[in-house]
Design an enzyme around this catalytic site. Structure first.
Site, PDB file in Angstrom:
ATOM      1  CG  ASP A  26      62.352  53.377  16.182  1.00 47.54           C
ATOM      2  OD1 ASP A  26      62.386  52.258  15.625  1.00 47.54           O
ATOM      3  OD2 ASP A  26      62.245  53.504  17.413  1.00 47.54           O
ATOM      4  CG  ASN A  27      65.697  51.433  15.778  1.00 48.25           C
ATOM      5  OD1 ASN A  27      65.445  52.206  16.703  1.00 48.25           O
ATOM      6  ND2 ASN A  27      65.285  50.172  15.789  1.00 48.25           N
ATOM      7  CB  CYS A  40      64.292  54.415  20.268  1.00 46.49           C
ATOM      8  SG  CYS A  40      64.192  52.616  20.310  1.00 46.49           S
ATOM      9  CG  HIS A  46      62.542  56.920  23.949  1.00 46.38           C
ATOM     10  ND1 HIS A  46      63.286  56.059  23.168  1.00 46.38           N
ATOM     11  CD2 HIS A  46      63.110  56.864  25.177  1.00 46.38           C
ATOM     12  CE1 HIS A  46      64.235  55.499  23.875  1.00 46.38           C
ATOM     13  NE2 HIS A  46      64.149  55.969  25.117  1.00 46.38           N
TER      14      HIS A  46
END
Length: 826
Positions: free
Chosen positions: A518-519, A256, A326
């Site tokens: 994001d992944n 993330c 984050h």
């Protein structure tokens, strides 16, 4: 340039109660930051009394110093004390529970109908550009009313009221207060170039490359094969793909925070403006002590670096972040929170990565992981909301029944509410002539993923559906579709902002949407949430299951609809791409690592894009998913290769994980791995497996990529810090690898790949040829007249190798065909 407005007044003497200075000027001031000074007609008076909060919203087009307010009194029932508060406002309503200012004053004696009431603050209040509300309430017996316009005289404002916390409602719609805002304003920020689009950047959390179902023009379709989900339903993302350009080869960081840092900074992890390699730490081993120790790292991009949001805001964009952030408030402190990193608005973003809990409790989000900016949208579902907002996107679910029984707001719906409220506020506000940059980052589908966290009506829908072959978890499916619904709401808003069914006010053609994740998809201790097959492994891994993601770009009238491209993209490319789309130069004096794909997106077939290699430097351990490594991804002669150097080839994944045993980290006989993922989508066949034939085929490719990696790691410069591992036993730094470390493979037993015998029977016009072969490889026999043009002999292609000599006899009737060769391939 700053302007100072000085207001003179005559009339009743000022009185001081609490901290407010109250007076009654004889006329309405002429120069104001914002105002509605002349009633259109005598409107309904706005009553100010104890127990009720009522106020007027207004917009400031630039950073301002507010010194006070002016109102016009309708009548006074009883004198007394009253309070004045200032709130942040969105779409006309206060949206943050705590006011920016709260003071008290006393209603002057003798004030009556038609008099002006001036309220001066004890000291000037500095307010950024944006929307606010001045709110009044009776405190100790005051009961009076203020004059309203009798019409919508101040288009950027709204009268709002509440009788008890926490929720505000519009009051007296179609009216505005007669009011004025006193103070001084700085010059507005620069304007974006003419034609600069609005930009909406949507990044879902933990969606894998296969977790979308977007049809045959989508980002997970290769050579006519659709690798999209066979269970999850994403009709609005399918619409986005049909109206935009899908990128089939987009890569990000393995988890993330590093991806978010790369996007915002436009830099790889080793660059000084970034510094984020992993969530939390580079020393997160599966268990026990490791052979190497990872260095320290940042957890937020550097506050000294110009982030994407800061650059766009400084050059004319109005900016907002919604949802998961984050990459703030860790080692960078509050200086790295969204509101201090170039975002005018922050709805729910803070330092946390996981939502903790997806549902509100008592009309606030109970989880402290979700920033307070979303609490304004945490109110329980109502029948009106369900019918207006969710029923149009039901897609086989039953929101009216399910959510009436379980009305607690789901955070993904609040994210959609906030995104639309921001756009609505912007279009009506003082900065409506400027484009906006809206960053929408859903919390879904980050863990925890369980039935209790899923939207209840979507969970019920998927429980009733048969599972797919690869995807079959109803709770994960429900979270995926909740994000898809948000995409649908955004698309529909752009087409018809006022929702009247007439698209004459559409801003779709003026708005570019980017959707990515994001992944890769992930799993949890309770079992896999999704499956990235045919890609290898999962979130956190440097195999493609962890770093390959979907990407769709839509800009009607500019980006070709329903098209695809295989151009390589990495997260660092978004920074220059969005600048190019906006017609903006990149910030000066900073080295960025990305390459814009905007020109290619506008003309995929007419403007080729041959992106340079993509690099990863990971000097640490991430539990069972990643060991210290260097990675380079290159496209060479239309084939896609990934070269991995593993510092600790004995480090493996979780021993009891089926996923890890099948796809994860395994003990390697060599530090190096090379995959041709254009042919080997699941990265199963390591081309540096020690076989002589593979070395002949790919040794040159591996060497070239290793040399490129060495240059990248050692590039130097004050902004470059590719931190080194430390050997635990010796305490010494571990050097970077080089191509010299590639193990050159010699022919086994002197069996070089060569022709060992050749014969030609002129009478029969037959050629016999023998060569050294190796099992598991394919061979072609080719002929040539001039050593320039070669063609394969009919029936002599894809000859399956065996260990030892192979012999073939074939007809050669053309007397001028004098050259014969054997071609090795895989």
């Amino acid at each position: 340039m700053k302007y100072l407005f000085i207001v003179l007044f005559w009339g009743f003497p000022a009185s001081l109660f609490g901290d407010l200075v109250i007076s009654t000027p004889s006329s309405f001031p002429a120069s104001l930051l914002a105002s509605n000074s002349v009633p259109l007609s005598r409107g309904n008076a706005l009553e100010v009394e104890e127990g009720l909060e009522k106020g007027q919203s207004f917009s400031l087009g630039s950073e301002s110093s507010v010194t006070g307010f002016v109102f016009q009194v309708d009548q006074v029932v009883s004198a007394g004390n009253f309070g004045v508060k200032i709130y942040d406002v969105l779409d006309g309503l206060p949206w943050v529970s705590s006011p920016l200012l709260s003071e008290e004053g006393e209603l002057p004696a003798g004030i009556g109908s038609g008099d002006f009431l001036q309220v001066l603050l004890p000291s000037a209040l500095a307010l950024p550009r944006g929307s606010y509300s001045v709110v009044l309430t009776g405190v100790a017996g005051a009961d009076f009313s203020l004059v309203t316009s009798g019409g919508d005289a101040y288009g950027a404002g709204l009268i709002a009221a509440r009788s008890a916390p926490p929720f505000w409602q519009p009051a007296m719609e179609g009216n505005d207060l007669v009011f004025g805002v006193l103070g001084s304003a700085s010059s507005p920020t620069d304007r974006a170039p003419a034609g600069a689009p609005n930009i909406i950047f949507i990044m879902a959390d933990d969606f894998g490359w296969t977790d979308l179902r977007t049809g045959m023009s989508g980002p997970n379709v290769l050579k006519g094969v659709n690798y999209g989900s066979d269970f999850y339903e994403t009709p609005n993302l399918a619409r986005l793909a049909s109206e935009g350009l899908s990128f089939t080869h987009c890569f990000v960081q393995p988890n993330c925070a590093p991806t978010r840092a790369a996007i915002l900074s436009g830099q790889y992890s080793p660059r000084s403006g970034n510094g984020v390699y992993a969530v939390t730490s580079l020393n997160r081993p599966q268990e026990g002590a490791t052979e190497f120790i990872g260095p320290g790292q940042r957890e937020d991009p550097s506050p000294d670096h110009t982030l994407l949001s800061e650059s766009l805001r400084g050059r004319g964009y109005v900016t907002a972040h919604v949802g998961k952030y984050h990459v703030g408030n860790k080692n960078g402190g509050l200086a790295t929170m969204p509101e201090n990193q170039g975002f005018d608005y922050n709805f729910g973003g803070n330092e946390k990565g996981a939502p903790g809990s997806y549902h509100a409790v008592g009309e606030v989000f109970a989880s402290q992981n979700i920033g307070p900016g979303l609490d304004a949208f945490a109110y329980d579902f109502t029948v009106e909301y369900i019918n207006e907002v969710l029923v149009p996107y039901a897609n086989g679910s039953d929101p009216l029944t399910e959510l009436t029984m379980d009305p607690e707001k789901h955070v993904e719906r609040a994210i959609g509410d906030a995104a639309l409220a921001f756009m609505n506020d912007h279009l009506k506000g003082a900065l409506s002539d400027r484009p906006f940059f809206l960053q929408v980052h859903p919390y879904a589908s980050h863990g925890p993923v369980g039935d209790v966290h899923a939207p209840v009506e979507l969970l019920a829908k998927y429980r009733a559906l048969p599972g797919g072959i690869r995807h079959f978890h109803p709770n994960f499916a429900a979270l995926v579709e909740s994000v898809d619904q948000t995409v649908g709401r955004i698309l529909d808003y752009l087409s018809d902002p006022n929702g009247d069914g007439d698209e004459a006010d559409s801003i779709a053609d003026e708005t570019m949407i980017v959707f990515t994740t994001d992944n890769g998809g992930t799993d949890f201790a309770s079992g896999p949430a999704t499956d990235n097959d045919p890609l290898r492994h999962l979130k956190g891994s440097f195999y493609n299951g962890g770093i390959r993601v979907p990407l769709i770009v839509r800009w009607p009238g500019s980006v070709v609809a329903g098209s695809q491209t295989d151009s390589l993209v990495h997260a660092v490319d978004f920074y220059p791409t969005l600048h190019e789309a906006a017609g903006l130069a990149m910030p000066a004096g900073i080295r960025f690592d990305g390459t814009s794909f905007m020109a290619h997106a506008l003309s995929p077939t007419g403007t080729a894009r041959d992106r340079e290699s993509i690099f990863y430097h990971f000097p640490g351990y991430l539990d069972h998913r990643a060991r210290p490594c260097e990675v380079v991804i290159s496209r060479i002669e239309d084939r896609d290769y990934k070269l991995i150097y593993n510092y600790d080839p004995d480090y493996v994944g979780a021993p009891n994980s089926v996923e890890d045993n099948e796809e994860g980290l395994k003990v390697l006989s060599s530090n190096w791995e090379l995959y041709d993922y254009s042919r080997d989508l699941g990265e199963r066949n390591n081309l540096l497996d020690g076989s002589y034939s593979n070395w002949l085929l790919y040794g040159e490719v591996a060497t070239m990529m290793a040399d490129e990696l060495t240059l990248w790691l050692g590039q130097g410069g004050s902004d470059w810090n590719a931190a080194l591992l430390t050997n635990r036993s010796t305490g010494q730094f571990v050097p970077f690898p080089g191509s010299a470390g590639l193990e050159h493979v010699e022919a086994p037993g002197g069996k070089d790949f060569k022709v060992v015998s050749f014969g030609y029977d002129m009478g029969a016009e037959m050629v016999t040829i023998a060569w050294n072969a190796e099992a598991g490889f394919l061979y072609d026999i080719q002929v040539s007249d001039d050593l320039q043009m070669w063609w394969t002999v009919d029936g002599e292609e894809n000859i399956v190798g065996e260990n030892g000599e192979l012999e073939r006899t074939f007809s050669s009737t053309a007397s001028d065909r004098r050259f014969v060769r054997i071609r090795l391939h895989d």
